[in-house]
Every structure is written in structure tokens, then in C-alpha cells.
Design a protein around this motif. Structure first.
Motif, PDB file in Angstrom:
ATOM      1  N   HIS A 137      -6.409   6.132 -16.237  1.00  0.00           N
ATOM      2  CA  HIS A 137      -5.367   6.864 -15.592  1.00  0.00           C
ATOM      3  C   HIS A 137      -4.023   6.461 -15.789  1.00  0.00           C
ATOM      4  O   HIS A 137      -3.314   6.832 -14.903  1.00  0.00           O
ATOM      5  CB  HIS A 137      -5.865   6.402 -13.715  1.00  0.00           C
ATOM      6  CG  HIS A 137      -5.665   4.906 -13.591  1.00  0.00           C
ATOM      7  ND1 HIS A 137      -7.240   4.146 -13.346  1.00  0.00           N
ATOM      8  CD2 HIS A 137      -5.218   3.934 -13.274  1.00  0.00           C
ATOM      9  CE1 HIS A 137      -6.930   2.927 -13.426  1.00  0.00           C
ATOM     10  NE2 HIS A 137      -5.447   2.787 -13.347  1.00  0.00           N
ATOM     11  N   HIS A 138      -3.934   5.991 -16.630  1.00  0.00           N
ATOM     12  CA  HIS A 138      -2.582   5.281 -17.328  1.00  0.00           C
ATOM     13  C   HIS A 138      -1.941   6.243 -18.113  1.00  0.00           C
ATOM     14  O   HIS A 138      -2.737   6.392 -19.111  1.00  0.00           O
ATOM     15  CB  HIS A 138      -2.557   3.943 -17.440  1.00  0.00           C
ATOM     16  CG  HIS A 138      -1.046   3.342 -17.930  1.00  0.00           C
ATOM     17  ND1 HIS A 138      -0.617   3.590 -19.153  1.00  0.00           N
ATOM     18  CD2 HIS A 138       0.023   2.731 -17.164  1.00  0.00           C
ATOM     19  CE1 HIS A 138       0.479   2.991 -19.316  1.00  0.00           C
ATOM     20  NE2 HIS A 138       0.891   2.590 -18.134  1.00  0.00           N
TER      21      HIS A 138
ATOM     22  N   LEU B 244       0.343  -1.062 -10.413  1.00  0.00           N
ATOM     23  CA  LEU B 244       0.033   0.016  -9.449  1.00  0.00           C
ATOM     24  C   LEU B 244      -1.504   0.593  -9.657  1.00  0.00           C
ATOM     25  O   LEU B 244      -1.777   1.116 -10.713  1.00  0.00           O
ATOM     26  CB  LEU B 244       1.173   1.125  -9.475  1.00  0.00           C
ATOM     27  CG  LEU B 244       0.999   2.319  -8.239  1.00  0.00           C
ATOM     28  CD1 LEU B 244       1.285   1.389  -7.028  1.00  0.00           C
ATOM     29  CD2 LEU B 244       1.926   3.401  -8.438  1.00  0.00           C
TER      30      LEU B 244
ATOM     31  N   VAL C 216       3.460   9.065  -9.677  1.00  0.00           N
ATOM     32  CA  VAL C 216       2.233   9.315  -9.301  1.00  0.00           C
ATOM     33  C   VAL C 216       2.012  10.875  -8.635  1.00  0.00           C
ATOM     34  O   VAL C 216       2.828  11.229  -7.872  1.00  0.00           O
ATOM     35  CB  VAL C 216       1.740   8.110  -8.624  1.00  0.00           C
ATOM     36  CG1 VAL C 216       1.915   6.795  -9.105  1.00  0.00           C
ATOM     37  CG2 VAL C 216       2.467   8.041  -6.911  1.00  0.00           C
TER      38      VAL C 216
ATOM     39  N   VAL D  86       0.865   6.928 -13.270  1.00  0.00           N
ATOM     40  CA  VAL D  86      -0.523   6.478 -12.823  1.00  0.00           C
ATOM     41  C   VAL D  86      -1.227   7.353 -12.001  1.00  0.00           C
ATOM     42  O   VAL D  86      -0.807   7.997 -11.036  1.00  0.00           O
ATOM     43  CB  VAL D  86      -0.467   4.937 -11.871  1.00  0.00           C
ATOM     44  CG1 VAL D  86      -1.718   4.498 -11.499  1.00  0.00           C
ATOM     45  CG2 VAL D  86       0.327   4.005 -12.710  1.00  0.00           C
TER      46      VAL D  86
ATOM     47  N   PHE E  96      -2.553   4.406  -3.282  1.00  0.00           N
ATOM     48  CA  PHE E  96      -2.295   3.390  -4.327  1.00  0.00           C
ATOM     49  C   PHE E  96      -2.066   2.062  -3.592  1.00  0.00           C
ATOM     50  O   PHE E  96      -1.545   1.978  -2.769  1.00  0.00           O
ATOM     51  CB  PHE E  96      -1.128   3.882  -5.270  1.00  0.00           C
ATOM     52  CG  PHE E  96      -1.333   4.891  -6.139  1.00  0.00           C
ATOM     53  CD1 PHE E  96      -1.761   4.988  -7.403  1.00  0.00           C
ATOM     54  CD2 PHE E  96      -0.979   6.292  -5.344  1.00  0.00           C
ATOM     55  CE1 PHE E  96      -1.990   6.483  -7.833  1.00  0.00           C
ATOM     56  CE2 PHE E  96      -0.958   7.362  -6.162  1.00  0.00           C
ATOM     57  CZ  PHE E  96      -1.591   7.404  -7.342  1.00  0.00           C
ATOM     58  N   THR E  97      -2.353   0.917  -4.656  1.00  0.00           N
ATOM     59  CA  THR E  97      -2.004  -0.272  -4.311  1.00  0.00           C
ATOM     60  C   THR E  97      -1.143  -0.854  -5.296  1.00  0.00           C
ATOM     61  O   THR E  97      -1.494  -0.730  -6.450  1.00  0.00           O
ATOM     62  CB  THR E  97      -3.315  -1.308  -3.776  1.00  0.00           C
ATOM     63  OG1 THR E  97      -4.201  -0.853  -2.950  1.00  0.00           O
ATOM     64  CG2 THR E  97      -2.949  -2.545  -3.720  1.00  0.00           C
TER      65      THR E  97
ATOM     66  N   PRO F 206      -4.817   2.837  -8.497  1.00  0.00           N
ATOM     67  CA  PRO F 206      -5.058   3.924  -7.557  1.00  0.00           C
ATOM     68  C   PRO F 206      -6.337   3.514  -6.748  1.00  0.00           C
ATOM     69  O   PRO F 206      -7.326   2.893  -7.304  1.00  0.00           O
ATOM     70  CB  PRO F 206      -5.792   4.995  -8.409  1.00  0.00           C
ATOM     71  CG  PRO F 206      -5.991   4.405  -9.723  1.00  0.00           C
ATOM     72  CD  PRO F 206      -5.018   3.174  -9.930  1.00  0.00           C
TER      73      PRO F 206
ATOM     74  N   HIS G 280       0.689  -1.167   0.065  1.00  0.00           N
ATOM     75  CA  HIS G 280       0.051   0.005  -0.081  1.00  0.00           C
ATOM     76  C   HIS G 280       1.020   1.329   0.254  1.00  0.00           C
ATOM     77  O   HIS G 280       1.922   1.459   0.933  1.00  0.00           O
ATOM     78  CB  HIS G 280      -0.870  -0.167   1.238  1.00  0.00           C
ATOM     79  CG  HIS G 280      -1.966  -0.980   1.321  1.00  0.00           C
ATOM     80  ND1 HIS G 280      -2.446  -1.472   2.516  1.00  0.00           N
ATOM     81  CD2 HIS G 280      -2.495  -1.571  -0.053  1.00  0.00           C
ATOM     82  CE1 HIS G 280      -3.213  -2.587   2.127  1.00  0.00           C
ATOM     83  NE2 HIS G 280      -3.191  -2.732   0.881  1.00  0.00           N
TER      84      HIS G 280
ATOM     85  N   ALA H 140      -4.018   9.315  -9.635  1.00  0.00           N
ATOM     86  CA  ALA H 140      -4.641   8.887  -8.203  1.00  0.00           C
ATOM     87  C   ALA H 140      -6.327   8.762  -8.402  1.00  0.00           C
ATOM     88  O   ALA H 140      -6.739   8.158  -7.316  1.00  0.00           O
ATOM     89  CB  ALA H 140      -4.676  10.014  -7.344  1.00  0.00           C
TER      90      ALA H 140
END
Length: 266
Positions: A132-133, A61, A206, A172, A48-49, A63, A39, A174
Motif C-alpha cells: 500500500h506504499h 502511517l 492518502v 499510503v 489510518f493509524t 491503513p 488515529h 487505505a
């Protein structure tokens, strides 16, 4: 939020600088959550995870959609750090710099523009990218052919090859499904053995601060690359552990030089 201390900033040239966060500060960090998950948190919460799938040789990765940092501080006195960031896209949102954990960081001004190439690499997995990428830098395995030019005496010479790096760099955002906000520092998470099978490495950069509603900027982006812990991780074998390669600092500086060199749209 922690105060932003400009005394720990050292410019290297007009596009590269070092930022040192003194010992004892715990801010943006990666927390281990099992053999295949971590995390990425800030003081605001889970952002993010990191998910590792050894069977699919995949490192992604994701969000988390959690709370984000304020965009400030906006009361930084005149100093070399402010001069370095003044005309970048991050000038009005230096908050994430104040939220870094103790460690050494390389700050990079880059005119490389992240792009949607129609596919995303998650380690050895390749698929249609989520909204988101974005891709910021692709590995360069060979020096580009230097351009021919005529010097003062009309003698044929060759331009100096541009710096290159073997580290894939991806942005990436958020907010799940939404384009990343580029009007703030982009903080790097370095993933050794990003393809899980000890083949190549990657960096996710990020945004941690609340998004700016304005369109994507024309100014240089401000990228923050860690030179040591706590934003280094190994994905090999699905175990999130300390990286093993001894030359990471040199390799990150090489990536910084490649990003600082004149770029191109992806």
C-alpha cells in the motif's frame, strides 16, 4: 457527508488553488491516542493509524482497513473548482473534499507519478515497502543544474531552475497490502520532525474514498496539502503535538510548487 461548497475555492494558477473549509466543520482529522499513536478518521470511521517509535526514530502511517467515504458528490454545479478538477484523476470522486475539517488547504495538480522504489522510509527506518506504499516526491536539497538553451538571438541562456522542497512525500493506500487508489483527491497529513530527532519533515498523502477499480490514471493527480490545523502533527520525542516551526505555510506552498512543476516517474 458534508455538502461541497465551491464558493470557498480560489485558483492561484492552472495547477495550484486554495480551498477554505469554513469554521465549524469537523471532518477528516487526527485524534491523539497516546504519546506515540494517533488515529486519522473521516466521517466514515477510522481510516489510518499514525505510529511513532522514538527508540527506532520511526514514524509510520498504517491503513486501518476501516470503512471509506463515498466517491461522490456528483452533482456539483459548474464552478471554478470543477474546472480545476475536471480533467484530473479525481474528477469523478470529489467526496473527500466535502469531508475536510475546517481549515485552509492548497490544492495541487501534479503529473508526478508515485512509484515503488524497492524501499520505504519511515522516519530514519528504511525497509522493503508494503504493497500500500508509494513514493511521490523525494527531498531536493540543491537546485538542479539548469538546462542550457538558445534564445531567439542564438545567445546561450539557462532555463529557470525547477521549484524544490525538502519535504518527503509518500502515498499510503487505505487498504492494507493493496496499491493506493489514485482516482480521488489525496489528502495530506504533515508530520514535523518526521524522523523523530528533529531532522526532516514528511507528508503522507492518502485516499479516503472507496477505491475505483480502473487502472492507474494517466491524468494529473489531485493532491490536497493542509496549510494549517487540523492535519499537522509533530513526532519529535514520540509526542503527537502541535508543530513548532513558524514557517510551515511557506514550506507547504513550496512543496506544492515543486509538485506542480513537471515531474518524473520514481
Amino acid at each position: 457527508m458534508l455538502a461541497l461548497d465551491p464558493t470557498w475555492f480560489r485558483p492561484l494558477d492552472d495547477r495550484l488553488a486554495e480551498w477554505v473549509v469554513p469554521a465549524g466543520r469537523q471532518g477528516i482529522r487526527l485524534e491523539i491516542a497516546g504519546s506515540s499513536r494517533g488515529h486519522l478518521r473521516s466521517s466514515a470511521g477510522l481510516a489510518f493509524t499514525l505510529e511513532v517509535d522514538p527508540g527506532q526514530e520511526r514514524t509510520e502511517l498504517v491503513p486501518a482497513g476501516g470503512p471509506l467515504l463515498p466517491r461522490g458528490p456528483d452533482d456539483l454545479p459548474d464552478c471554478p473548482l470543477l474546472d480545476f478538477a475536471f480533467d484530473t484523476a479525481a474528477a469523478a470522486s470529489l467526496g473527500p473534499l466535502a469531508a475536510l475539517s475546517s481549515g485552509r488547504y492548497l490544492l495541487v495538480r501534479t503529473d508526478h507519478r508515485p512509484g515503488d522504489r524497492g524501499f520505504a522510509h519511515w522516519g530514519n527506518s528504511c525497509e522493503e515497502p508494503p504493497g500500500h506504499h508509494r513514493t511521490l516526491y523525494l527531498p531536493q536539497h540543491a537546485d538542479p543544474i539548469p538546462a542550457k538553451r538558445f534564445a531567439g538571438g542564438r545567445k546561450l541562456s539557462r532555463a529557470k531552475p525547477a521549484p524544490r522542497s525538502l519535504i518527503r512525500t509518500q502515498v499510503v493506500g487505505a487498504e492494507p497490502g493493496l496499491a493506493p487508489c489514485l482516482r480521488q483527491p489525496l489528502i495530506g497529513l504533515v508530520v514535523e520532525d518526521y524522523t523523530v530527532i528533529r531532522w526532516s519533515d514528511g507528508v503522507f498523502v492518502v485516499p479516503f474514498a472507496q477505491p475505483d477499480p480502473r487502472p492507474d490514471p494517466d491524468e494529473d493527480l489531485l493532491v490536497v496539502l493542509p496549510l494549517d490545523a487540523p492535519l499537522f502533527v509533530s513526532a519529535a520525542g514520540g509526542v503527537l503535538a502541535a508543530p513548532e516551526k513558524p514557517d510551515w505555510e511557506a514550506r507547504i506552498r513550496q512543496l506544492g510548487s515543486a509538485l506542480a512543476a513537471p515531474g518524473r516517474d520514481l
